[in-house]
Write a protein that holds these residues in place. Structure first.
Motif, mmCIF file in Angstrom:
data_model
loop_
_atom_site.group_PDB
_atom_site.id
_atom_site.type_symbol
_atom_site.label_atom_id
_atom_site.label_comp_id
_atom_site.label_asym_id
_atom_site.label_seq_id
_atom_site.Cartn_x
_atom_site.Cartn_y
_atom_site.Cartn_z
ATOM 1 N N PHE A 1 29.868 9.074 22.734
ATOM 2 C CA PHE A 1 29.173 8.078 21.795
ATOM 3 C C PHE A 1 30.197 6.926 21.637
ATOM 4 N N ASP A 2 29.592 5.540 21.799
ATOM 5 C CA ASP A 2 30.476 4.463 21.111
ATOM 6 C C ASP A 2 30.297 4.572 19.408
ATOM 7 N N LEU A 3 30.845 3.704 18.946
ATOM 8 C CA LEU A 3 30.608 3.667 17.354
ATOM 9 C C LEU A 3 29.261 3.279 16.813
ATOM 10 N N SER A 4 28.538 2.621 17.741
ATOM 11 C CA SER A 4 27.223 2.277 17.521
ATOM 12 C C SER A 4 26.058 3.462 17.621
ATOM 13 N N GLY A 5 26.772 4.422 17.981
ATOM 14 C CA GLY A 5 25.839 5.722 18.500
ATOM 15 C C GLY A 5 25.074 5.594 19.898
ATOM 16 N N LYS A 6 25.605 4.728 20.620
ATOM 17 C CA LYS A 6 25.153 4.597 21.929
ATOM 18 C C LYS A 6 25.831 5.789 22.925
ATOM 19 N N ILE A 7 24.934 6.410 23.781
ATOM 20 C CA ILE A 7 25.443 7.309 24.742
ATOM 21 C C ILE A 7 26.192 6.474 25.817
ATOM 22 N N VAL A 8 27.416 6.759 26.167
ATOM 23 C CA VAL A 8 28.354 6.055 27.334
ATOM 24 C C VAL A 8 28.580 6.915 28.369
ATOM 25 N N ARG B 1 12.633 14.248 13.496
ATOM 26 C CA ARG B 1 14.134 13.867 13.525
ATOM 27 C C ARG B 1 14.104 13.106 14.799
ATOM 28 N N TYR B 2 14.847 11.718 14.620
ATOM 29 C CA TYR B 2 15.024 11.077 16.010
ATOM 30 C C TYR B 2 16.522 11.146 16.401
ATOM 31 N N ALA B 3 16.737 11.183 17.567
ATOM 32 C CA ALA B 3 17.984 11.107 18.041
ATOM 33 C C ALA B 3 18.841 9.726 17.973
ATOM 34 N N ILE B 4 20.124 9.948 17.849
ATOM 35 C CA ILE B 4 21.037 8.663 17.452
ATOM 36 C C ILE B 4 20.739 7.774 18.706
ATOM 37 N N ASP B 5 20.537 8.303 20.043
ATOM 38 C CA ASP B 5 20.387 7.394 20.984
ATOM 39 C C ASP B 5 18.978 6.937 21.415
ATOM 40 N N HIS B 6 18.071 7.183 20.520
ATOM 41 C CA HIS B 6 16.656 6.830 20.477
ATOM 42 C C HIS B 6 16.510 5.357 20.751
ATOM 43 N N PRO B 7 15.642 5.199 21.790
ATOM 44 C CA PRO B 7 15.420 3.620 22.288
ATOM 45 C C PRO B 7 15.175 2.848 20.962
ATOM 46 N N ALA B 8 14.517 3.481 19.924
ATOM 47 C CA ALA B 8 14.045 2.455 18.769
ATOM 48 C C ALA B 8 15.239 1.923 17.904
ATOM 49 N N TYR C 1 0.662 -1.041 -0.211
ATOM 50 C CA TYR C 1 -0.028 -0.110 0.038
ATOM 51 C C TYR C 1 0.788 1.491 -0.075
ATOM 52 N N THR C 2 0.475 2.316 -0.607
ATOM 53 C CA THR C 2 1.133 3.599 -0.618
ATOM 54 C C THR C 2 1.099 4.279 0.548
ATOM 55 N N GLY C 3 2.342 4.607 1.122
ATOM 56 C CA GLY C 3 2.280 5.416 2.384
ATOM 57 C C GLY C 3 1.930 6.939 2.140
ATOM 58 N N GLN C 4 1.050 7.509 3.194
ATOM 59 C CA GLN C 4 0.282 8.490 3.049
ATOM 60 C C GLN C 4 1.292 9.514 3.766
ATOM 61 N N GLY C 5 2.204 9.274 4.462
ATOM 62 C CA GLY C 5 3.159 10.379 5.275
ATOM 63 C C GLY C 5 2.946 10.489 6.564
ATOM 64 N N SER C 6 1.926 10.049 7.183
ATOM 65 C CA SER C 6 1.705 10.308 8.674
ATOM 66 C C SER C 6 2.491 9.013 9.330
ATOM 67 N N ASP C 7 3.424 9.284 9.757
ATOM 68 C CA ASP C 7 4.335 7.818 10.276
ATOM 69 C C ASP C 7 4.904 8.267 11.686
ATOM 70 N N ARG C 8 4.929 7.112 12.499
ATOM 71 C CA ARG C 8 5.314 7.435 13.965
ATOM 72 C C ARG C 8 6.257 6.317 14.110
ATOM 73 N N LEU C 9 7.413 6.602 14.562
ATOM 74 C CA LEU C 9 8.373 5.579 14.957
ATOM 75 C C LEU C 9 8.494 5.272 16.446
ATOM 76 N N MET C 10 8.258 4.058 16.887
ATOM 77 C CA MET C 10 7.928 4.038 18.487
ATOM 78 C C MET C 10 9.279 3.653 19.104
ATOM 79 N N GLU C 11 9.272 3.477 20.552
ATOM 80 C CA GLU C 11 10.486 3.099 21.127
ATOM 81 C C GLU C 11 10.922 1.915 21.053
#
Length: 551
Positions: A508-515, A441-448, A67-77
């Motif tokens: 950040f480590d090289l995976s993008g995780k905040i240490v 925009r989602y942060a590089i350390d977003h739980p997702a 199905y064609t995406g309409q543009g209302s998208d939400r990325l969950m944790e």
């Protein structure tokens, strides 16, 4: 090594492309907020993707279905994606119909799919995922001419033989493709009219700001042959603390806040719920003329989109942010509305009108307001670090501005509606052949992203010119504080130099995780493993990134 270099390039967030880039990322500075941008281009091509790109425009992940995406998208944790899609069976003359909501896992498999449209009704534009897992959907529904006239509509303004109402339904997902409607609210239950005292809803418009005038439609928003779609909602958001919902209506150039604590029966009345107001409006803003408390000169919103409460932890948290399209005004702005504080029951104070008298404009084109104009679709959200990512939908331009209004990142979507994908260096799609609805925009350390493979792939555009993504010397950006760190390599502690004030830092480590994260002039790295890290230091919106070796 290639993967590490690509990740370093992204995490440093200090690229700038040369002038020949015409699509994809055309500007990326060190003042941009590191993260991943989510958007779905409108296109007739198949398959149709929802993309997650890094700041260099490289695709780090994507989702697609039949199905064609309409543009209302939400990325969950949890890394799943809710995606509005086209499967409209309503038969209504209405732009933005979805008809379908999809819940996909990270790998693109369907967890849950829900089709909600049929003859004369359909889910459209936007949705909201509630903390309990239920879903709020915007729904359009046909009313017959007889129903419209009985509600007090002036027949001279009915250019068709029907009229559309707008509803909000709350759905509890069932199984893999079902749902139970557990709550409902309808504009048609909250009308007022002063046209015909023999019909329902008769009253003095100005005495009832809690209700919608069925005979009001704003600024010639509709053609001479189509005004059935007179409300045209386009966004919905939920405030868990207040248990309230905000709904944006393009057709009236207003947004409305309602009480979600009601039962469905109470939501159809003016009584009940925490507020005691039932489903009547608790607050409305944008166009006092819609409730006879002003004139056209008092209008502040013009076909706005993406009205939402700013989340905790971001600038102006709890206030309302909107992309003010400027339809008929012919320029767009990003506006902040500092709504009055409701009482303990969630009821907002009302004077002659609902305040404030003016919005706070957070962005307008600094040279000429008319340089920035998207008559419809579009969005604006804070980035995790406090910049604003703006999606100018009819231009297909996504750009990021800092607190000073300077553009610090810019991206031109290379996918057109009808003519495929553009080639780097060629002409981008024209204004009538490119469109997007939202961008976040989602942060590089977003739980997702925990444990996900975000190795950069190719950009979307054809024949990309990746060598144009060059590292810039920090001296090229006078707005960046000239801080340095040392010693480097280091074992236990790193000092921050060349700053009289305390500096915020994130490692950040090289995976993008905040240490490591904190503020000061000393970074304690004694608790992290040996290896290569990225250190981001900042003051306000100015940041510097450094490579650090821990030994």
């Amino acid at each position: 090594m290639k993967k590490i270099l690509a990740l370093l390039a992204f995490l440093l967030v200090c690229f700038q492309l040369q002038a020949q880039n015409t699509v994809g990322t055309i500007l990326n500075t060190t003042d941009s907020d590191a993260g991943y941008t989510l958007f779905t281009p409108f296109t007739n091509a198949a398959p149709n993707y929802t993309y997650l790109i890094n700041n260099c425009g490289e695709v780090v992940h994507s989702w697609t279905t039949s199905y064609t995406g309409q543009g209302s998208d939400r990325l969950m944790e949890d890394g799943t994606l809710y995606r509005g899609a086209y499967n409209d069976q309503s038969g209504l003359s209405y732009n933005g119909n979805n008809g379908r909501l999809e819940h996909l896992d990270w790998d693109g498999s369907i967890i849950w799919e829900y089709d909600y449209s049929g003859s004369g009704f359909g889910f459209h534009h936007d949705f909201e995922v509630l903390p309990n897992g239920n879903i709020l959907l915007l729904v359009v529904e046909r009313k017959t001419m007889a129903e419209a006239l009985a509600a007090g509509r002036d027949p001279a303004s009915l250019l068709q033989d029907d009229l559309y109402t707008e509803k909000v339904i709350e759905v509890t997902p069932q199984g893999s493709n079902g749902g139970t409607i557990v709550w409902e609210w309808d504009f048609f239950d909250h009308l007022v009219q002063d046209f015909d005292n023999t019909k329902a809803n008769f009253g003095v418009i100005a005495d009832h700001p809690e209700k919608l005038n069925i005979n009001y439609f704003a600024y010639g928003n509709f053609g001479e042959t189509n005004n059935a779609d007179w409300i045209h909602t386009n966004s919905i958001d939920y405030n868990e603390t207040l248990d309230q919902i905000v709904i944006s209506a393009r057709g009236t150039s207003e947004f409305y806040i309602i009480d979600h604590s009601t039962t469905t029966a109470e939501a159809a009345t003016g009584n009940g719920g925490t507020s005691g107001k039932g489903g009547d409006f608790l607050y409305r803003w944008g166009n006092p003329a819609a409730y006879d408390k002003g004139s056209e000169a008092d209008q502040k919103l013009f076909g706005q989109h993406a009205v939402h409460w700013i989340p905790d932890g971001q600038p102006n948290a709890g206030k309302l942010l909107t992309f003010n399209n400027g339809f008929t005004r012919n320029f767009s702005t990003v506006d902040l509305v500092e709504q009055p504080t409701p009482d303990s029951d969630g009821v907002y104070p009302f004077g002659n009108t609902f305040g404030p008298s003016e919005p706070t404009t957070l962005y307008v084109d600094p040279v000429d307001p008319t340089n920035f104009f998207s008559a419809f679709v579009s969005s604006a959200y804070y980035t995790p670090e406090g910049n604003i990512i703006i999606q100018s939908g009819t231009q297909n331009r996504i750009f990021e501005v800092n607190e000073a209004g300077q553009t610090v990142w810019e991206y031109i979507n290379p996918i057109s509606i009808s003519n495929g994908i553009s080639e780097q260096g060629g002409s981008p799609p024209g204004p009538n052949d490119r469109r997007t609805f939202r961008a976040r925009r989602y942060a590089i350390d977003h739980p997702a992203f925990d444990g996900r493979d975000l190795t950069p792939g190719a950009p979307i555009e054809l024949n990309p010119v990746l060598e144009n993504c060059e590292l810039l010397d920090i001296a090229d950006f006078s707005i960046i504080s000239q801080v340095s760190i040392g010693p480097n390599p280091a074992r236990n502690q790193v000092q921050i130099y060349n700053s009289e004030e305390e500096v915020s830092f994130t490692v950040f480590d090289l995976s993008g995780k905040i240490v490591v994260k904190g503020k000061g002039k000393t970074i304690d790295i004694s608790g992290i493993s040996k290896g290569l890290y990225i250190v981001k230091t900042g003051q306000g919106h100015s940041t510097v990134t450094h490579q650090l070796v821990k030994y």
